[in-house]
Design a protein around this motif. Structure first.
Motif, PDB file in Angstrom:
ATOM      1  N   LYS A 216       6.874  19.707  -5.213  1.00 21.82           N
ATOM      2  CA  LYS A 216       5.778  19.191  -4.389  1.00 21.82           C
ATOM      3  C   LYS A 216       5.624  19.952  -3.076  1.00 21.82           C
ATOM      4  O   LYS A 216       4.738  19.659  -2.284  1.00 21.82           O
ATOM      5  CB  LYS A 216       5.997  17.708  -4.095  1.00 21.82           C
ATOM      6  N   GLY A 217       6.516  20.914  -2.824  1.00 19.39           N
ATOM      7  CA  GLY A 217       6.399  21.730  -1.617  1.00 19.39           C
ATOM      8  C   GLY A 217       7.150  21.207  -0.422  1.00 19.39           C
ATOM      9  O   GLY A 217       6.901  21.659   0.708  1.00 19.39           O
ATOM     10  N   CYS A 218       8.080  20.284  -0.631  1.00 18.29           N
ATOM     11  CA  CYS A 218       8.838  19.719   0.492  1.00 18.29           C
ATOM     12  C   CYS A 218       9.832  20.727   1.041  1.00 18.29           C
ATOM     13  O   CYS A 218      10.414  21.529   0.305  1.00 18.29           O
ATOM     14  CB  CYS A 218       9.604  18.468   0.054  1.00 18.29           C
ATOM     15  N   ARG A 219      10.040  20.649   2.337  1.00 19.93           N
ATOM     16  CA  ARG A 219      11.124  21.387   3.002  1.00 19.93           C
ATOM     17  C   ARG A 219      12.369  20.518   2.873  1.00 19.93           C
ATOM     18  O   ARG A 219      12.441  19.420   3.435  1.00 19.93           O
ATOM     19  CB  ARG A 219      10.769  21.629   4.462  1.00 19.93           C
TER      20      ARG A 219
ATOM     21  N   GLU B 290       4.462  10.246  -2.959  1.00 21.68           N
ATOM     22  CA  GLU B 290       5.028  10.158  -1.616  1.00 21.68           C
ATOM     23  C   GLU B 290       5.595  11.502  -1.180  1.00 21.68           C
ATOM     24  O   GLU B 290       5.430  11.919  -0.024  1.00 21.68           O
ATOM     25  CB  GLU B 290       6.109   9.077  -1.584  1.00 21.68           C
ATOM     26  N   LEU B 291       6.260  12.198  -2.095  1.00 21.54           N
ATOM     27  CA  LEU B 291       6.806  13.519  -1.778  1.00 21.54           C
ATOM     28  C   LEU B 291       5.684  14.490  -1.445  1.00 21.54           C
ATOM     29  O   LEU B 291       5.816  15.314  -0.525  1.00 21.54           O
ATOM     30  CB  LEU B 291       7.633  14.038  -2.952  1.00 21.54           C
ATOM     31  N   ALA B 292       4.580  14.397  -2.162  1.00 16.24           N
ATOM     32  CA  ALA B 292       3.452  15.286  -1.877  1.00 16.24           C
ATOM     33  C   ALA B 292       2.918  15.054  -0.466  1.00 16.24           C
ATOM     34  O   ALA B 292       2.586  16.016   0.248  1.00 16.24           O
ATOM     35  CB  ALA B 292       2.349  15.068  -2.915  1.00 16.24           C
ATOM     36  N   LEU B 293       2.842  13.794  -0.046  1.00 17.73           N
ATOM     37  CA  LEU B 293       2.355  13.498   1.301  1.00 17.73           C
ATOM     38  C   LEU B 293       3.345  13.985   2.357  1.00 17.73           C
ATOM     39  O   LEU B 293       2.945  14.535   3.396  1.00 17.73           O
ATOM     40  CB  LEU B 293       2.100  12.002   1.444  1.00 17.73           C
TER      41      LEU B 293
ATOM     42  N   ALA C 144       5.359  16.495   2.070  1.00 14.38           N
ATOM     43  CA  ALA C 144       5.207  17.954   2.116  1.00 14.38           C
ATOM     44  C   ALA C 144       3.968  18.344   2.908  1.00 14.38           C
ATOM     45  O   ALA C 144       4.000  19.269   3.735  1.00 14.38           O
ATOM     46  CB  ALA C 144       5.138  18.510   0.698  1.00 14.38           C
ATOM     47  N   GLU C 145       2.880  17.638   2.684  1.00 15.83           N
ATOM     48  CA  GLU C 145       1.624  17.946   3.382  1.00 15.83           C
ATOM     49  C   GLU C 145       1.779  17.799   4.888  1.00 15.83           C
ATOM     50  O   GLU C 145       1.190  18.558   5.666  1.00 15.83           O
ATOM     51  CB  GLU C 145       0.529  17.019   2.864  1.00 15.83           C
ATOM     52  N   ARG C 146       2.581  16.830   5.322  1.00 17.80           N
ATOM     53  CA  ARG C 146       2.770  16.581   6.751  1.00 17.80           C
ATOM     54  C   ARG C 146       3.870  17.441   7.365  1.00 17.80           C
ATOM     55  O   ARG C 146       4.141  17.359   8.555  1.00 17.80           O
ATOM     56  CB  ARG C 146       3.083  15.107   6.991  1.00 17.80           C
ATOM     57  N   GLY C 147       4.572  18.241   6.555  1.00 16.90           N
ATOM     58  CA  GLY C 147       5.600  19.131   7.084  1.00 16.90           C
ATOM     59  C   GLY C 147       6.925  18.471   7.388  1.00 16.90           C
ATOM     60  O   GLY C 147       7.753  19.019   8.134  1.00 16.90           O
TER      61      GLY C 147
ATOM     62  N   GLY D 208       0.792  -1.217   0.000  1.00 18.74           N
ATOM     63  CA  GLY D 208       0.000   0.000   0.000  1.00 18.74           C
ATOM     64  C   GLY D 208       0.826   1.269   0.000  1.00 18.74           C
ATOM     65  O   GLY D 208       0.269   2.374  -0.069  1.00 18.74           O
ATOM     66  N   GLY D 209       2.160   1.120   0.091  1.00 21.00           N
ATOM     67  CA  GLY D 209       3.052   2.277   0.071  1.00 21.00           C
ATOM     68  C   GLY D 209       3.715   2.509   1.413  1.00 21.00           C
ATOM     69  O   GLY D 209       3.040   2.617   2.434  1.00 21.00           O
ATOM     70  N   ILE D 210       5.035   2.583   1.416  1.00 24.32           N
ATOM     71  CA  ILE D 210       5.783   2.730   2.656  1.00 24.32           C
ATOM     72  C   ILE D 210       5.494   4.085   3.307  1.00 24.32           C
ATOM     73  O   ILE D 210       5.331   4.186   4.533  1.00 24.32           O
ATOM     74  CB  ILE D 210       7.305   2.554   2.421  1.00 24.32           C
ATOM     75  N   VAL D 211       5.377   5.147   2.523  1.00 26.54           N
ATOM     76  CA  VAL D 211       5.143   6.466   3.115  1.00 26.54           C
ATOM     77  C   VAL D 211       3.737   6.539   3.694  1.00 26.54           C
ATOM     78  O   VAL D 211       3.530   7.090   4.787  1.00 26.54           O
ATOM     79  CB  VAL D 211       5.393   7.574   2.075  1.00 26.54           C
ATOM     80  N   ARG D 212       2.769   5.980   3.003  1.00 24.17           N
ATOM     81  CA  ARG D 212       1.411   5.951   3.558  1.00 24.17           C
ATOM     82  C   ARG D 212       1.354   5.110   4.832  1.00 24.17           C
ATOM     83  O   ARG D 212       0.607   5.420   5.770  1.00 24.17           O
ATOM     84  CB  ARG D 212       0.424   5.417   2.516  1.00 24.17           C
ATOM     85  N   HIS D 213       2.149   4.041   4.873  1.00 25.81           N
ATOM     86  CA  HIS D 213       2.205   3.238   6.092  1.00 25.81           C
ATOM     87  C   HIS D 213       2.775   4.059   7.251  1.00 25.81           C
ATOM     88  O   HIS D 213       2.228   4.030   8.368  1.00 25.81           O
ATOM     89  CB  HIS D 213       3.063   1.995   5.859  1.00 25.81           C
ATOM     90  N   LEU D 214       3.861   4.781   7.010  1.00 31.05           N
ATOM     91  CA  LEU D 214       4.442   5.611   8.062  1.00 31.05           C
ATOM     92  C   LEU D 214       3.458   6.670   8.520  1.00 31.05           C
ATOM     93  O   LEU D 214       3.408   7.021   9.715  1.00 31.05           O
ATOM     94  CB  LEU D 214       5.739   6.258   7.568  1.00 31.05           C
ATOM     95  N   ASP D 215       2.660   7.185   7.598  1.00 30.52           N
ATOM     96  CA  ASP D 215       1.637   8.154   7.969  1.00 30.52           C
ATOM     97  C   ASP D 215       0.554   7.500   8.828  1.00 30.52           C
ATOM     98  O   ASP D 215       0.105   8.077   9.825  1.00 30.52           O
ATOM     99  CB  ASP D 215       1.021   8.747   6.703  1.00 30.52           C
ATOM    100  N   ALA D 216       0.180   6.282   8.458  1.00 29.65           N
ATOM    101  CA  ALA D 216      -0.891   5.594   9.183  1.00 29.65           C
ATOM    102  C   ALA D 216      -0.519   5.303  10.629  1.00 29.65           C
ATOM    103  O   ALA D 216      -1.390   5.280  11.511  1.00 29.65           O
ATOM    104  CB  ALA D 216      -1.260   4.295   8.456  1.00 29.65           C
ATOM    105  N   ILE D 217       0.771   5.084  10.886  1.00 32.67           N
ATOM    106  CA  ILE D 217       1.189   4.799  12.264  1.00 32.67           C
ATOM    107  C   ILE D 217       1.541   6.069  13.031  1.00 32.67           C
ATOM    108  O   ILE D 217       1.985   6.005  14.174  1.00 32.67           O
ATOM    109  CB  ILE D 217       2.360   3.799  12.313  1.00 32.67           C
TER     110      ILE D 217
END
Length: 480
Positions: free
Chosen positions: A313-316, A279-282, A284-287, A251-260
């Protein structure tokens, strides 16, 4: 009140803007007290905010010294076990002094290899003492890992193909029991209690998803949310890690990290070389802050990070040296130029601008390392963290009076151009010398201790060719 004034021919007060002309800076009690136009002749120097090395590991000696040069990441990592343990104060002092000589006034230490003579909190107190003596600001991430010590999966098939005595020595070195997740969190908190301070920010340091169980990452996410402590972690550094992540987390490693709950503005991710646009967009969205490490990624055959995509994508995005600068010399100024050239783009349209790169190198990493939203610009009230470059050396063959001073810095500056590095108003490097320690003596003692310890590593060194071959066969069957 301790005050000092200095004049400069050119001042880059804000990395996102142009360089200005002659100025006088007044420093007082560790901060910029005033900036005004210079009256009369100015010193022939170029002043700008001190660079930040936003990802590193505190290794005192270059990894090519133990035969790790030219190897891909997954083989290179194992060679680091060949470094003998040495006095932790001396090791940290040497590593941080090298960073300072390279121009970095703020340094991240993801402490993945402890010396081990005492418990970790006492060891890190010595590291913090070394940081104070050298004079750099430090972020310190307590290393955590509890799976996959040799490959991304079970080690047994890999080891089964290695003959004795090499196999036994590798098992002894790399297959060791890990702490439980709660114990890792408690250890990091104990380190913070023992060594943390305003200029030594202790953070949770899970090594990466491929080395950390879900239970460990969930514990880190919970602890960070509860305490506000930052998290520093590797992600998607190599294509082998990308392949493992896709298989382990469909389901995606970055989405998994977000889910936890791990993705937040408290998280810093080193590398993300193989991250995808969604993944980069997510992130960026999470800061989340991403640290790009160009030289290290080239040395370790990991690739070139998609910095233009990250920015789009707006990443820092921040910049790190990761102990593998282009010439293994910790030169933060050369790293800025390499990043600029790699990511500028082709033709007339700049994919990543000069201002973008300077923001990465001088501004964006500060919060990730120090945990504070200040610095990276030179203005009244800002921390007095600045680098002073020899303008006469930089412009020694200039033929026009209207040249862009900052363009010369971006094109030419390296660590030898540094006349002075000032952190918190204190000069920590002057004319190639670290002011707070006897660096030649420290280096000589570290080398003496390491060379004396190499005899105990002879059997491990003898096992490395077999491990190299097994790793190559594992990651690239039929290739090598």
């Amino acid at each position: 009140m301790t005050a000092r004034s200095l004049t400069c021919a050119h001042l880059l007060a804000d990395p996102r803007g142009p360089a200005g002309g002659a100025a006088r800076l007044t420093l007082a009690d560790g901060r910029i007290a005033a900036i005004a136009p210079a009256e009369g002749p100015a010193d022939p120097v170029f002043v700008m905010p001190a660079p930040v090395n936003a990802h590193d590991h505190g290794r005192p000696i270059r990894s090519s010294s133990v035969g790790a040069g030219g190897k891909p990441l997954e083989a290179w990592l194992q060679y680091l076990a060949l470094f003998p343990a040495v006095d932790p104060y001396l090791a940290a002092a040497l590593s941080l002094a090298r960073s300072a000589l390279g121009g970095a006034g703020v340094v991240m230490m993801h402490y993945t290899r402890a010396q081990g003579f005492t418990d970790l909190p006492r060891e890190v107190r010595e590291v913090a003492r070394a940081a104070r003596d050298v004079g750099v600001r430090v972020g310190f991430a307590v290393s955590m890992k509890d799976r996959n010590p040799l490959v991304y999966g079970s080690s047994e098939p890999l080891l089964a193909g290695i003959a004795e005595p090499a196999r036994g020595r590798l098992v002894q070195q790399f297959l060791r029991p890990a702490l439980e997740p709660k114990a890792f969190i408690a250890l990091a908190d104990d380190v913070a209690d023992a060594a943390g301070g305003p200029d030594f920010d202790v953070q949770y340091g899970p090594n990466g998803p491929q080395w950390c169980s879900d239970a460990l990452l969930e514990a880190v996410a919970e602890a960070s949310a509860r305490t506000g402590r930052r998290v520093h972690m590797h992600l998607l550094e190599s294509r082998y890690q990308r392949a493992w992540a896709d298989q382990a987390y469909p389901g995606g490693i970055v989405r998994h990290l977000d889910a936890i709950g791990l993705l937040s503005d408290r998280l810093t991710l080193a590398h993300c070389v193989w991250a995808r646009p969604d993944e980069l967009a997510l992130l960026a969205e999470r800061g989340v802050t991403i640290v790009s490490n160009p030289s290290s990624n080239l040395h370790l055959r990991s690739g070139i990070g998609p910095v233009a995509q990250m920015k789009a994508k707006g990443c820092r995005v921040a910049l790190g040296v990761d102990g593998k600068a282009m010439d293994e010399d910790d030169d933060a100024l050369r790293e800025i130029r390499l990043a600029h050239l790699l990511h500028l783009g082709t033709g007339f349209r700049a994919a990543v601008t000069r201002a973008d790169i300077l923001e990465m190198a001088l501004v964006n990493g500060r919060r990730a390392v120090t945990g504070r939203d200040e610095g990276g610009t030179l203005a009244p009230g800002a921390p007095a963290d600045l680098i002073v470059l020899d303008w006469a050396m930089l412009e020694d063959d200039r033929l026009r009076d209207d040249l862009d001073a900052l363009e010369l810095v971006m094109t030419r500056a390296t660590a030898p151009h540094m006349r002075e590095l000032i952190v918190g108003g204190r000069t920590i490097v002057r004319d190639g010398h670290v002011t707070g320690i006897d660096l030649p003596a420290v280096r000589a003692e570290v080398l003496a201790q390491m060379r004396a310890g190499m005899a105990d590593k002879a059997d491990l060194a003898a096992a490395m060719p077999a491990l190299d071959a097994a790793l190559a066969a594992h990651f690239e069957p039929g290739c090598c």
